[in-house]
Structure formats: C-alpha cells, structure tokens
Design a protein around this motif. Structure first.
Motif, short mmCIF file in Angstrom:
data_model
loop_
_atom_site.label_atom_id
_atom_site.label_comp_id
_atom_site.label_asym_id
_atom_site.label_seq_id
_atom_site.Cartn_x
_atom_site.Cartn_y
_atom_site.Cartn_z
N LEU A 20 -32.94 -10.43 35.81
CA LEU A 20 -34.12 -10.13 35.02
C LEU A 20 -34.40 -8.63 34.91
O LEU A 20 -35.52 -8.22 34.70
CB LEU A 20 -35.34 -10.85 35.60
CG LEU A 20 -35.26 -12.36 35.57
CD1 LEU A 20 -36.56 -12.97 36.04
CD2 LEU A 20 -34.93 -12.87 34.19
N ARG A 21 -33.38 -7.83 35.07
CA ARG A 21 -33.49 -6.39 34.80
C ARG A 21 -32.79 -6.12 33.48
O ARG A 21 -31.57 -6.05 33.42
CB ARG A 21 -32.85 -5.57 35.93
CG ARG A 21 -33.08 -4.06 35.76
CD ARG A 21 -32.21 -3.27 36.73
NE ARG A 21 -32.57 -3.52 38.09
CZ ARG A 21 -33.54 -2.87 38.74
NH1 ARG A 21 -34.23 -1.93 38.12
NH2 ARG A 21 -33.82 -3.15 39.99
N PHE A 22 -33.56 -5.98 32.40
CA PHE A 22 -33.00 -5.84 31.08
C PHE A 22 -33.21 -4.43 30.53
O PHE A 22 -34.09 -3.70 30.98
CB PHE A 22 -33.63 -6.86 30.11
CG PHE A 22 -33.45 -8.28 30.55
CD1 PHE A 22 -32.21 -8.77 30.91
CD2 PHE A 22 -34.54 -9.14 30.61
CE1 PHE A 22 -32.05 -10.09 31.33
CE2 PHE A 22 -34.40 -10.45 31.01
CZ PHE A 22 -33.14 -10.93 31.37
N SER A 23 -32.42 -4.09 29.55
CA SER A 23 -32.51 -2.78 28.92
C SER A 23 -33.68 -2.75 27.94
O SER A 23 -34.22 -3.79 27.54
CB SER A 23 -31.22 -2.46 28.18
OG SER A 23 -31.09 -3.30 27.04
N GLN A 24 -34.05 -1.54 27.54
CA GLN A 24 -35.13 -1.41 26.57
C GLN A 24 -34.74 -2.05 25.24
O GLN A 24 -35.60 -2.63 24.55
CB GLN A 24 -35.48 0.07 26.35
CG GLN A 24 -36.69 0.29 25.46
CD GLN A 24 -37.35 1.63 25.71
OE1 GLN A 24 -37.26 2.18 26.79
NE2 GLN A 24 -38.02 2.15 24.70
N GLN A 25 -33.47 -2.01 24.89
CA GLN A 25 -33.02 -2.65 23.65
C GLN A 25 -33.17 -4.17 23.73
O GLN A 25 -33.51 -4.82 22.74
CB GLN A 25 -31.56 -2.29 23.35
CG GLN A 25 -31.05 -2.84 22.02
CD GLN A 25 -31.87 -2.35 20.84
OE1 GLN A 25 -32.06 -1.15 20.65
NE2 GLN A 25 -32.36 -3.29 20.01
N ASP A 26 -32.88 -4.74 24.92
CA ASP A 26 -33.07 -6.18 25.09
C ASP A 26 -34.52 -6.56 24.84
O ASP A 26 -34.80 -7.54 24.15
CB ASP A 26 -32.67 -6.61 26.51
CG ASP A 26 -31.17 -6.68 26.70
OD1 ASP A 26 -30.47 -6.96 25.72
OD2 ASP A 26 -30.71 -6.43 27.83
N SER A 36 -40.33 -3.65 35.18
CA SER A 36 -39.25 -4.53 35.62
C SER A 36 -38.57 -3.93 36.86
O SER A 36 -38.80 -2.75 37.19
CB SER A 36 -38.24 -4.70 34.49
OG SER A 36 -37.67 -3.46 34.13
N PRO A 37 -37.78 -4.72 37.61
CA PRO A 37 -37.31 -6.07 37.28
C PRO A 37 -38.32 -7.15 37.67
O PRO A 37 -39.30 -6.88 38.37
CB PRO A 37 -36.05 -6.19 38.12
CG PRO A 37 -36.36 -5.36 39.34
CD PRO A 37 -37.17 -4.19 38.84
N PHE A 38 -38.01 -8.38 37.23
CA PHE A 38 -38.85 -9.52 37.53
C PHE A 38 -38.05 -10.52 38.37
O PHE A 38 -36.84 -10.68 38.18
CB PHE A 38 -39.33 -10.19 36.25
CG PHE A 38 -40.05 -9.24 35.33
CD1 PHE A 38 -41.35 -8.85 35.60
CD2 PHE A 38 -39.43 -8.73 34.21
CE1 PHE A 38 -42.01 -7.96 34.77
CE2 PHE A 38 -40.08 -7.85 33.36
CZ PHE A 38 -41.38 -7.46 33.65
N SER A 39 -38.73 -11.19 39.26
CA SER A 39 -38.05 -12.12 40.16
C SER A 39 -37.86 -13.49 39.55
O SER A 39 -36.95 -14.22 39.93
CB SER A 39 -38.83 -12.24 41.48
OG SER A 39 -40.15 -12.69 41.23
N GLY A 94 -28.38 -14.23 30.95
CA GLY A 94 -28.23 -13.19 31.95
C GLY A 94 -28.33 -11.81 31.35
O GLY A 94 -27.77 -10.85 31.89
N GLY A 95 -29.02 -11.69 30.20
CA GLY A 95 -29.21 -10.38 29.58
C GLY A 95 -28.29 -10.17 28.40
O GLY A 95 -27.42 -10.99 28.11
#
Length: 330
Positions: free
Chosen positions: A5-11, A29-32, A165-166
C-alpha cells in the motif's frame, strides 16, 4: 501489507485526477490495510481538496458514452475509464449515444463541468435517466453530488490498485473487458468504514459550514419499512435514540452510529438543534435587529427500504434563518 500500500503519486493521480489529492495521499502513506487507505482517501477528498481540485478530477474523465474520447484517451488510466463504462457501452445504441451527447452538452452548459457518475454496472439507459434527473439540481447541490460520484470511482480504482499490488499500468490489458463492479464485490467500499448514516450542515445565508450544531439520530420502532397504510403513522411506534454528535468547523457531524457496511431497514430521524445555533450567532454578532432563526429544531425523517440496506445515506441540511433544504447525498 504496508509495502503493497505504498503507491506513487502517479498511482494516486490515476485513482483520482486531483493533484492535491495525490500529493496528500503520498504524504500520509503507506497504509497498513485497504480500509485505512479508503478511509483516509475519503477524509482528504472531502476535507482537504478544494473545489478547483474537484473540477480538476472531473476533467480527467471522458464524457459518458463518448466512444471516440475513450479511444483516443492517452492517460495511464484510460483502460480503467473504458472498463468503468463497458456495461453502458455494451447496452447502448446510436440513438442513446446521441441523446447522451446532447444531454451532456446541456449539463456542461448549466453546471460548467462534465457529467460524472460511477458508471460501473450501469446500463446506458440508466445513466441517461440519472443525467436527466440530476439536470434539475441546483448548481451547489450538483457539485456535491458529482464530488460524491468521483469518490465512489476513486474507491473502486483504489481497490483494484491494491489487488494488483500497485502500478495501475501493470496489467491494463486484462481490464479492457471487465467491469470494475465485478471486482469490487471482493473489496470493502467506503460504506464499510464509515457509519451508514452521515450528515453535514451548510449555513447558506452566510456561505459557511454550520459548526457547533447538535445533531441526534433516532429510529422509529414498531413500523414495517416499505409498507404504506393508513394504520401506520408516527404514533404507531416510538423513537429510539441511536447517536448524538456536534458538527465540527467543517459542518460535519461526528459518528452517529457504528461504522458498518449494512444498515437495518426502517424509518430514521435526524434532528438538528438549529435554535441554539442561531442564538449563539445572535449573541456573537451583537446586532439587536438580528432575530435569530425561525426553527428551534429541524427534523428530517427518511426511510431505508429493505432493498437499500447495503447503501450509504448522507443526508445534509442546507440552513437559513427562515428556511431549510435537505436531500439525499452520497
């Protein structure tokens, strides 16, 4: 799960076309868990993204039913847009597409932004009916309705992003002919992480949130929901208290009931202590001519039918000293 749950700004930008939203989500972020990400996305969208940010997100969507725009769309969320509209496009014909185009033009001319709806699972005729119905809304109300639809879309896309998964670009080929509504059955929506009934107050006489207003929620016991008869009235049952809160500086009440993805069918009542609110305004203004409000309390009674028990009910109050308006939001 934290890494997933750690995504990029583009995501985040692909989930919602607001750059402010994307930046805020990256910052916290990240989120659990998915539920945590959904809850925070909802809070950021409603409390930190301003109206220009909403309009930026709206503009990232092609017009509903615009096949040519979907074909040419170059952004990384293009196939998500196609997927979300797949049921509508598969159930459309030239006549419906032409009517959608004409009503879209009228809608944009009136409201200043494109018609936005969470189209997953909706047929083209259903979308057209919703468009016509919403066209009669006041601009301030329709802006909120469109923002709520955008948040639904964001939540569905976020669920798909977590499932992969991103990287929203990773497997877009497999999405082209799949509606998001099918995937979303496996993921909790925002309704599962917030109370089924929520509200906020806007003081339309001042253009500010109605803060510090006491709000209570009750349910009517003893009536059969969804059945109308002359023998059933408010006197046939008794009101039972569910929850109580006070609106914050943004005019939003705290939780009036426990977060849940389901609500019992029945008749509910939201009561707002508007008299005390106007008394405070009168005292703080120091203007003797200001007589306060006409309504000491405002009660909004509504029914949740058996077919609606998995839906969310946002029931705002638009308040003025001598009038008030309410509607069902999202």
């Amino acid at each position: 799960m934290a890494d997933v749950l750690r995504f990029s700004q583009q995501d985040w930008l692909d989930c919602c076309g607001s750059s402010k939203f994307a930046a805020e989500m990256v910052m916290i972020s990240p989120f659990s868990t998915l539920q945590e990400a959904l809850q925070m996305s909802n809070d950021i969208w409603w409390n930190k993204v301003d109206i220009p940010g909403w309009l930026e997100a709206f503009a990232a969507h092609p017009r509903i039913g615009d096949v040519e725009a979907l074909r040419k769309k170059a952004e990384s969320n293009a196939d998500w847009c196609k997927s979300e509209q797949s049921v509508a496009l598969s159930t459309s014909n030239d006549h419906i597409l032409q009517e959608l185009a004409e009503w879209n033009r009228q809608y944009e001319a009136k409201f200043g932004f494109c018609f936005l709806i969470c189209a997953s699972g909706k047929s083209s005729s259903e979308i057209l009916a919703d468009l016509k119905e919403r066209f009669s809304n006041r601009p301030i109300n329709e802006l909120q309705v469109a923002a709520a639809e955008q948040q639904k879309i964001t939540e569905l896309r976020l669920a798909k992003l977590v499932a992969k998964g991103g990287s929203s670009n990773a497997s877009r080929q497999s999405e082209t002919h799949v509606t998001i509504s099918d995937d979303s059955k496996n993921f909790p929506s925002a309704a599962s992480v917030r109370p089924p009934i929520t509200t906020h107050v806007l003081d339309v006489s001042s253009g500010r949130p109605g803060s510090g207003i006491e709000v209570s929620l009750d349910v009517l016991e003893g009536l059969t929901p969804g059945i109308k008869s002359q023998t059933q009235s408010d006197q046939a049952g008794a009101w039972t208290a569910i929850g109580h809160s006070i609106t914050n500086e943004d005019g939003r009440s705290g939780p009036l009931m426990a977060p849940s993805g389901q609500i019992l069918a029945g008749v509910y009542r939201l009561t707002f202590a508007t008299g005390r609110y106007y008394t405070r305004l009168q005292e703080s203004s120091g203007i003797k001519e200001f007589s306060g409000g006409f309504y000491p309390h405002v009660s909004v009674i509504f029914e949740v039918k058996p077919s609606q028990t998995f839906q969310h009910f946002h029931v705002p109050l638009l308040l003025a000293p001598y009038s008030y308006t309410t509607y069902r939001g999202s």
